[in-house]
Design a protein around this motif. Structure first.
Motif, PDB file in Angstrom:
ATOM      1  N   ASP A 182     138.517  77.344  37.602  1.00  0.00           N
ATOM      2  CA  ASP A 182     139.904  76.886  37.723  1.00  0.00           C
ATOM      3  C   ASP A 182     140.055  75.417  37.323  1.00  0.00           C
ATOM      4  O   ASP A 182     140.950  75.074  36.553  1.00  0.00           O
ATOM      5  CB  ASP A 182     140.397  77.102  39.150  1.00  0.00           C
ATOM      6  N   THR A 242     142.704  84.037  39.849  1.00  0.00           N
ATOM      7  CA  THR A 242     143.884  83.353  39.310  1.00  0.00           C
ATOM      8  C   THR A 242     143.974  81.949  39.908  1.00  0.00           C
ATOM      9  O   THR A 242     143.365  81.657  40.950  1.00  0.00           O
ATOM     10  CB  THR A 242     145.181  84.115  39.658  1.00  0.00           C
ATOM     11  N   HIS A 243     144.751  81.094  39.259  1.00  0.00           N
ATOM     12  CA  HIS A 243     144.942  79.730  39.746  1.00  0.00           C
ATOM     13  C   HIS A 243     145.513  79.749  41.163  1.00  0.00           C
ATOM     14  O   HIS A 243     145.044  79.002  42.034  1.00  0.00           O
ATOM     15  CB  HIS A 243     145.876  78.977  38.800  1.00  0.00           C
TER      16      HIS A 243
END
Length: 212
Positions: free
Chosen positions: A38, A161-162
């Motif tokens: 990330d 995911t972020h």
């Protein structure tokens, strides 16, 4: 609650330990992937940064352990946990190796200090005859907390995911705050005498930490 300690200080300390170690499990399982996938740091940079932070963190154990012998270890550990929460949340701002080191080093210092105070606090809560039981109970609770945190981290890692990684970071920080709040529910733990002060004639110095 069948296997929980009976109501009292040890149960409160066990609850704080559970909250703390759920966060530990979250970060152990997902921290490196957050920083590489990330944030975008290389695995080499993360490894080197953690090594530097760990070596620096070792220097905190002795001085903070000394403070725990002089101050209320309950309050001192709660303060350290709040500091750890701030450091954990600061990972949201990391965008470079320099920023990573600026967060990881203070976090390692706080973590090492927390471990030193945790031992003093467990000994104080267990008392002279219950220390072994207290340490064993907290070790079992810590293992449970890390397992739960690792399982929860798997959800963020599966999503990859972020937003999921941000939730992981915030969740880790929140567990420190919850632990600090639970620690403050313990009765104050103070020294009956401070070794650095001269004691009256015939009076012992350096009394052990006891619930007050």
């Amino acid at each position: 609650m069948r296997f929980a300690p009976p109501p009292g200080p040890l149960r409160t300390l066990a609850s704080a330990t559970l909250a703390n170690t759920v966060g530990t499990g979250l970060w152990l399982a997902g921290g490196a992937l957050y920083l590489t996938r990330d944030v975008g740091l290389s695995a080499t940079s993360v490894g080197a940064g953690l090594t530097v932070a760990g070596l620096v963190g070792l220097t905190a154990s002795v001085p903070v352990g000394g403070l725990a012998d002089r101050w209320d270890p309950r309050t001192l550990r709660a303060v350290l946990q709040v500091g750890q929460a701030l450091a954990a949340a600061a990972y949201l701002l990391v965008d470079s190796l320099a920023a990573f080191l600026a967060v990881a080093v203070p976090e390692a210092l706080l973590a090492a200090g927390n471990l030193a105070v945790r031992a003093a606090l467990a000994a104080a809560v267990g008392g002279p005859t219950g220390r072994v039981h207290a340490f064993a109970t907290l070790r079992a609770v810590a293992n449970l907390g890390i397992s739960v945190g690792t399982a929860l981290a798997g959800i963020a890692l599966a999503a990859d995911t972020h937003r999921a990684y941000q939730v992981l970071v915030v969740g880790n920080a929140a567990t420190y705050l919850l632990s600090a709040a639970l620690l403050l529910r313990l009765p104050p733990l103070v020294r009956r005498a401070v070794a650095s002060r001269p004691a009256p004639t015939g009076a012992p110095t350096g009394q052990p930490v006891t619930p007050g």
